[in-house]
Design a protein around this motif. Structure first.
Motif, PDB file in Angstrom:
ATOM      1  N   GLY B  59       4.617  17.669  23.676  1.00 49.39           N
ATOM      2  CA  GLY B  59       3.461  17.613  22.810  1.00 49.39           C
ATOM      3  C   GLY B  59       2.993  16.181  22.602  1.00 49.39           C
ATOM      4  N   GLY B  60       1.851  16.069  21.895  1.00 51.78           N
ATOM      5  CA  GLY B  60       1.211  14.793  21.674  1.00 51.78           C
ATOM      6  C   GLY B  60       2.047  13.817  20.870  1.00 51.78           C
ATOM      7  N   LEU B  61       2.747  14.337  19.861  1.00 48.74           N
ATOM      8  CA  LEU B  61       3.508  13.440  19.006  1.00 48.74           C
ATOM      9  C   LEU B  61       4.588  12.735  19.818  1.00 48.74           C
ATOM     10  CD1 LEU B  61       3.824  15.721  15.834  1.00 48.74           C
ATOM     11  CD2 LEU B  61       2.433  13.659  16.091  1.00 48.74           C
ATOM     12  N   ARG B  62       5.246  13.477  20.603  1.00 45.63           N
ATOM     13  CA  ARG B  62       6.308  12.909  21.454  1.00 45.63           C
ATOM     14  C   ARG B  62       5.730  11.878  22.410  1.00 45.63           C
ATOM     15  NH1 ARG B  62      11.165  12.334  20.674  1.00 45.63           N
ATOM     16  NH2 ARG B  62      11.589  10.725  22.176  1.00 45.63           N
ATOM     17  N   GLY B  81      -6.634  20.234  16.592  1.00 44.83           N
ATOM     18  CA  GLY B  81      -7.257  21.365  15.907  1.00 44.83           C
ATOM     19  C   GLY B  81      -6.217  22.068  15.045  1.00 44.83           C
ATOM     20  N   GLY B  82      -5.027  21.538  15.072  1.00 46.54           N
ATOM     21  CA  GLY B  82      -3.967  22.192  14.272  1.00 46.54           C
ATOM     22  C   GLY B  82      -3.219  23.237  15.072  1.00 46.54           C
ATOM     23  N   GLY B  83      -2.171  23.708  14.491  1.00 44.81           N
ATOM     24  CA  GLY B  83      -1.357  24.790  15.114  1.00 44.81           C
ATOM     25  C   GLY B  83      -0.867  25.680  14.002  1.00 44.81           C
ATOM     26  N   TYR B  90      -0.618  17.404  11.243  1.00 49.65           N
ATOM     27  CA  TYR B  90      -0.244  16.860  12.551  1.00 49.65           C
ATOM     28  C   TYR B  90      -0.799  15.456  12.700  1.00 49.65           C
ATOM     29  CZ  TYR B  90       1.320  21.437  14.071  1.00 49.65           C
ATOM     30  OH  TYR B  90       2.003  22.609  14.207  1.00 49.65           O
ATOM     31  N   LEU B  91      -2.032  15.332  12.275  1.00 49.29           N
ATOM     32  CA  LEU B  91      -2.670  14.027  12.437  1.00 49.29           C
ATOM     33  C   LEU B  91      -1.999  12.981  11.565  1.00 49.29           C
ATOM     34  CD1 LEU B  91      -6.357  15.265  12.632  1.00 49.29           C
ATOM     35  CD2 LEU B  91      -5.021  14.232  14.478  1.00 49.29           C
ATOM     36  N   ASN B  92      -1.640  13.388  10.354  1.00 43.40           N
ATOM     37  CA  ASN B  92      -0.897  12.462   9.510  1.00 43.40           C
ATOM     38  C   ASN B  92       0.393  12.044  10.160  1.00 43.40           C
ATOM     39  OD1 ASN B  92      -2.744  12.364   7.449  1.00 43.40           O
ATOM     40  ND2 ASN B  92      -1.790  14.029   6.269  1.00 43.40           N
ATOM     41  N   LYS B 101      -5.895   5.914  15.732  1.00 40.84           N
ATOM     42  CA  LYS B 101      -6.987   6.655  15.093  1.00 40.84           C
ATOM     43  C   LYS B 101      -6.672   8.137  15.213  1.00 40.84           C
ATOM     44  CE  LYS B 101     -10.240   3.397  14.321  1.00 40.84           C
ATOM     45  NZ  LYS B 101     -10.600   3.026  12.964  1.00 40.84           N
ATOM     46  N   THR B 102      -7.204   8.885  14.275  1.00 41.65           N
ATOM     47  CA  THR B 102      -7.054  10.338  14.394  1.00 41.65           C
ATOM     48  C   THR B 102      -8.407  10.991  14.247  1.00 41.65           C
ATOM     49  OG1 THR B 102      -6.706  10.630  12.031  1.00 41.65           O
ATOM     50  CG2 THR B 102      -4.737  10.293  13.385  1.00 41.65           C
TER      51      THR B 102
END
Lengths: 765, 121
Positions: B59-62, B81-83, B90-92, B101-102
């Protein structure tokens, strides 16, 4: 004067009589006389009185001395008779003497009268004595002869030296089978089967000074050679200078037989006494406090293990007492004392330790008898260990059954009469055991499987022998309760019994119901989650798709000329549509969550009242609104606007569901403590403090199908395009996330009640 | 030319964004998940990474963590867009992980272009 003399004078001349009297007086007699001279008077005198002497004239006109003598002899009297005559000569005198006169005197020589009379009286006395002696002797002899002959035993007399028989009685002849003549020719050894012994005992007797001896048993031999046993008692006497032996022989065959029968019977009784399965005893209690046993049978050894000396049982009672178990000794002792004191039957039950250490239970029974100077108890002792063990076992089973947590009924299959019950059966059914025993199973209104009649039901059980079914029973107070019944048929001693074991399954049923409910809740929860996840997934994708549409549309706007008005509006429209779609998906993405940015500690009562006021304002009082709000419900941790939104949502739903002319909504707020009991009915709720909001309306309500799906996203009862179906799912999501619970109860035409439960904040935070 | 690495699992979104960026004179390399993205990064060495957060296969965070570790100065824009959780969360999270940036979907083209300009001009 001493010499009274009673004289009867036979004389017709009075003077002559007087002469005689004078002469007697001279001789010193005191005569008392009568004078007669005829037979009649003479006889009369003899009959009426007693006379010492008769003086008679020889010849009288009517009577003479001869007649008189005849008369006297005829009468058998012996009275001195003296003939006194004047005239007769010697030959007449001799004649009279021959005839029985005792003396003869001449009237002119009366001097001799006195002495003659004295002499004759003396002689008469002597004669009298002789006669008496002889009579006595004859009587005695007769008597002995009688005895001798009639003696029922044989009597024999034999010479001690020659052993020859001299005399024997009738019995002796018949006993030995001889006639008199042949018997009296025998020797005593001829009748004895043990001749040497006979000779021996005779000579022993002969040599000793013993007079009498008894031989209790000797074998005798009859004429025909047959033998018999007799008892002989013998004595000796001397006759004619020789020693004689007189013996009495008694045939003791009968006695021997009797004795043998007795011995046999005694042996039989002893055998029986010693083999009965109990100890037979005879016990005595003396006034001086001494106790003991007169008799005890052999079973004392077999049953109680005590060795008994058959000769001396004096130590047996103390030994027995020693072995009575310590706890029982006192009661045992008291029971005996009491029976003795009150002369009443003795009964005792206790424990006994055998010499080998084994403990047995025993029982003793005895009947008392008052003997002359002591009390006798005749009784028995039994080993009742087996019975006791059986009783204990029975008691154990009884206790088990009684304390069983299942009700047990024993029923007569024929008429369903209740024969026996345990405690639980009574408790469950609400009747006492005594009441149950007067009732029949059908009185309990048990629902039988397949609603069969009792008889058909029994047939069923009989075929299957065992049946388990569930049913409903009615208690005494009329309440119904669920029951599981397990039935068995039992056949015992030609009779059938129905054994029913009943288990109150009310709780189990309730648990099953609860389980079903929780399962449904869980399923619902999971479904909601799944749907939520799906919605999320769809929404997520949607966002991307919408983003692509919007992005492309925006790019297209840049691509076309500023003058392409139609194209520009079309594109702008697309973008607008996409923005709408984005809003929608946002709502969905949060899984019908409302934004929870402003979570705070809020006073729930206040927020409810505020929401209500807002709502009231919007409906302008056309429906009735009932409020039941407890102001002391404390706080919840939530987003104020979210809660407000939820409440307004619900109020609006209710409003939309009702007939406005007579609709009402009832709003209640109260604290709620969820304990383990309540918590187990809800999948999501934990134990703790909560608040409960209920919104009740009298609208058209929902059917089960609808109400079970009301919180699903996209589920709506409104027409297509009218509702998104997201409202309640958002509410559900929000509440559940708070750790609360929302549910609805509804029935068609009966309105709906929404219930929201939220965790209450602890006041000591 | 400024190089932008685009990591987005939704095809049509990916293509739209790529088109947008290229029309705005950026050189774009697009990957469909974090793994592919990480591989392409080393070859491409972009100036900026735009990455979606909820993606399969890393995923993006990783991805943000890995890329930032490799190149701390790398500029990253996280979009989502959330999950299961809301996009914000998620953005936080991505911010916390040093995304620069988010941007929350749905966003307009303008919004994205602005963010890019703010980061790399």
């Amino acid at each position: 004067m001493q010499n009274k003399l009673r004289v009867l004078i036979l004389e017709d001349f009075e003077d002559d009589a007087l002469l005689m009297i004078n002469s007697l007086k001279d001789s010193g007699f005191d005569p008392i006389y009568e004078r007669v001279f005829d037979r009649a008077s003479f006889e009369k005198m003899l009959n009426e009185r007693e006379w010492d002497v008769i003086c008679s004239d020889y010849q009288m006109p009517q009577f003479n001395a001869h007649n008189a003598l005849e008369t006297i002899q005829k009468k058998g009297l012996d009275i001195p008779f003296i003939v006194v005559s004047g005239t007769i000569g010697e030959d007449i005198a001799v004649n009279c003497m021959k005839k029985g006169a005792h003396d003869y005197l001449m009237k002119d020589n009366l001097k001799r009268l006195g002495s003659a009379i004295k002499r004759e009286i003396k002689e008469a006395v002597i004669r009298k004595d002789h006669r008496r002696a002889r009579k006595t002797l004859i009587e005695s002899e007769n008597k002995y002869r009688q005895l001798f002959e009639n003696e029922s035993d044989a009597v024999i007399v034999f010479d001690a030296e020659s052993n020859k028989f001299e005399e024997a009685n009738q019995k002796a002849f018949s006993l030995f089978g001889y006639n008199k003549e042949s018997f009296l020719n025998l020797l005593v050894t001829d009748i004895s089967d043990v001749k040497e012994k006979t000779v021996e005992s005779v000579s022993r007797n002969f040599s000793r000074k013993e007079d009498n001896y008894i031989i209790p048993e000797r074998r005798f031999i009859r004429k025909d050679g047959s033998l018999f046993y007799g008892e002989i008692s013998a004595g000796s006497f001397v006759s004619n200078g020789r020693k004689k032996i007189i013996g009495i022989i008694r045939d003791i065959t009968d006695r021997r037989e009797a004795k043998e029968t007795l011995l046999n019977r005694e042996a039989q009784l002893r055998g029986i006494a010693n083999s009965v399965p109990g100890v037979i005893f005879q016990f005595y209690a003396r006034p001086n406090g001494e106790y003991g046993l007169y008799y005890i049978n052999e079973q004392i050894k077999n049953i109680f293990g005590l060795d008994v000396n058959p000769i001396d049982i004096s130590e047996l009672f103390p030994t027995f007492f020693e072995h009575v178990s310590t706890e029982c000794k006192e009661a045992f002792s008291l029971s005996i004392k009491k029976a003795v004191k009150t002369l009443s039957p003795w009964y005792y039950e206790g424990q006994f330790i055998k010499p080998d250490g084994e403990m047995i239970y025993f029982e003793g029974i005895a009947e008392p008898l008052q003997a002359k100077d002591e009390i006798i108890f005749n009784g028995v002792l039994f080993d009742i260990t087996l019975r006791k063990k059986a009783e204990e076992h029975l008691l154990l089973i009884q206790t088990l059954l009684d304390n069983s947590n299942d009700g047990i009924f024993i029923v007569d299959p024929i008429d369903s009469k209740i024969l026996n019950v345990n405690n639980k059966a009574a408790v469950s059914s609400g009747y006492t055991p005594q009441e149950l025993l007067t009732m029949k199973i059908i009185d309990l209104e048990v629902s039988l499987p397949d609603n069969l009649s009792w008889n058909k039901h029994i047939e069923n059980v009989r075929n299957k022998q065992h049946l388990i079914f569930e049913g409903v029973n009615k208690r005494k107070d009329g309440t119904l309760f669920n029951i599981e019944i397990s039935i068995n048929m039992l056949f015992q001693q030609d009779k059938e019994y129905l054994i029913a074991i009943t288990r109150d399954i009310t709780e189990r049923k309730a648990a099953e119901e609860l389980n079903k409910k929780l399962q449904a809740q869980l399923f619902h929860s999971q479904k909601m989650e799944a749907v939520g996840t799906m919605a999320s997934g769809i929404a997520h994708n949607f966002n991307n798709i919408l983003g692509a549409i919007r992005g492309s549309a925006e790019m297209a706007l840049d691509d076309i000329s500023p003058n392409a008005n139609n194209a520009r509006s079309d594109l702008e429209r697309i973008i607008m549509a996409v923005k709408n779609a984005e809003k929608l998906t946002n709502q969905m993405l949060a899984y019908s969550r409302l934004p929870t940015e402003n979570v705070n500690k809020i006073d729930i009562a206040n927020i409810v009242i505020d929401s209500l006021n807002m709502f009231k304002a919007s409906v302008k009082g056309s429906i009735k609104i009932l409020e039941n709000i407890d102001p002391n419900c404390g706080c919840v941790l939530a987003d104020m606007y979210q809660i407000q939104h939820i409440l307004l949502n619900l109020f609006r739903n209710s409003y939309q569901a009702m007939d406005k002319s007579n609709g009402f909504i009832e709003i209640s707020l109260s604290p709620l403590t969820v304990d383990a009991n309540i918590a187990k009915n809800f999948v999501n709720l934990k134990e703790g403090e909560y608040i409960k909001i209920s919104i009740k309306d009298n609208g058209h309500g929902m059917d089960k199908r609808t109400s079970s799906r009301i919180f699903e996203p996209f589920f709506t009862t409104k027409e297509i395009g009218k509702g998104t179906g997201l409202g309640l799912s958002m509410v559900h999501g929000a509440i559940t996330e708070c750790g609360g619970h929302i549910s609805v109860e509804s029935e068609p035409d009966k309105g709906s009640t929404f219930i929201i439960i939220l965790p209450r904040l602890q006041t000591n935070l | 030319m400024i190089k932008i690495l685009l990591i987005e699992d939704n095809e049509v979104m990916r293509e739209t964004l790529k088109e947008l960026l290229e029309r705005n004179s950026y050189e774009v390399l697009a990957a469909s998940d974090g793994e592919e993205g990480t591989k392409l990064y080393n070859k491409f060495l972009p100036d900026l990474v735009i990455t979606d957060l909820i993606m399969p296969n890393k995923g993006g965070l990783r991805t943000i963590v890995d890329l930032k570790q490799q190149t701390p100065s790398l500029k990253i824009i996280a979009i989502s867009g959330g999950g299961t959780l809301e996009a914000e969360q998620y953005l936080n999270a991505s911010k916390f992980l040093k995304a620069d940036k988010t941007l929350k979907k749905p966003f307009s083209n303008e919004q994205l272009l602005e963010r890019i300009k703010e980061l790399i001009g």
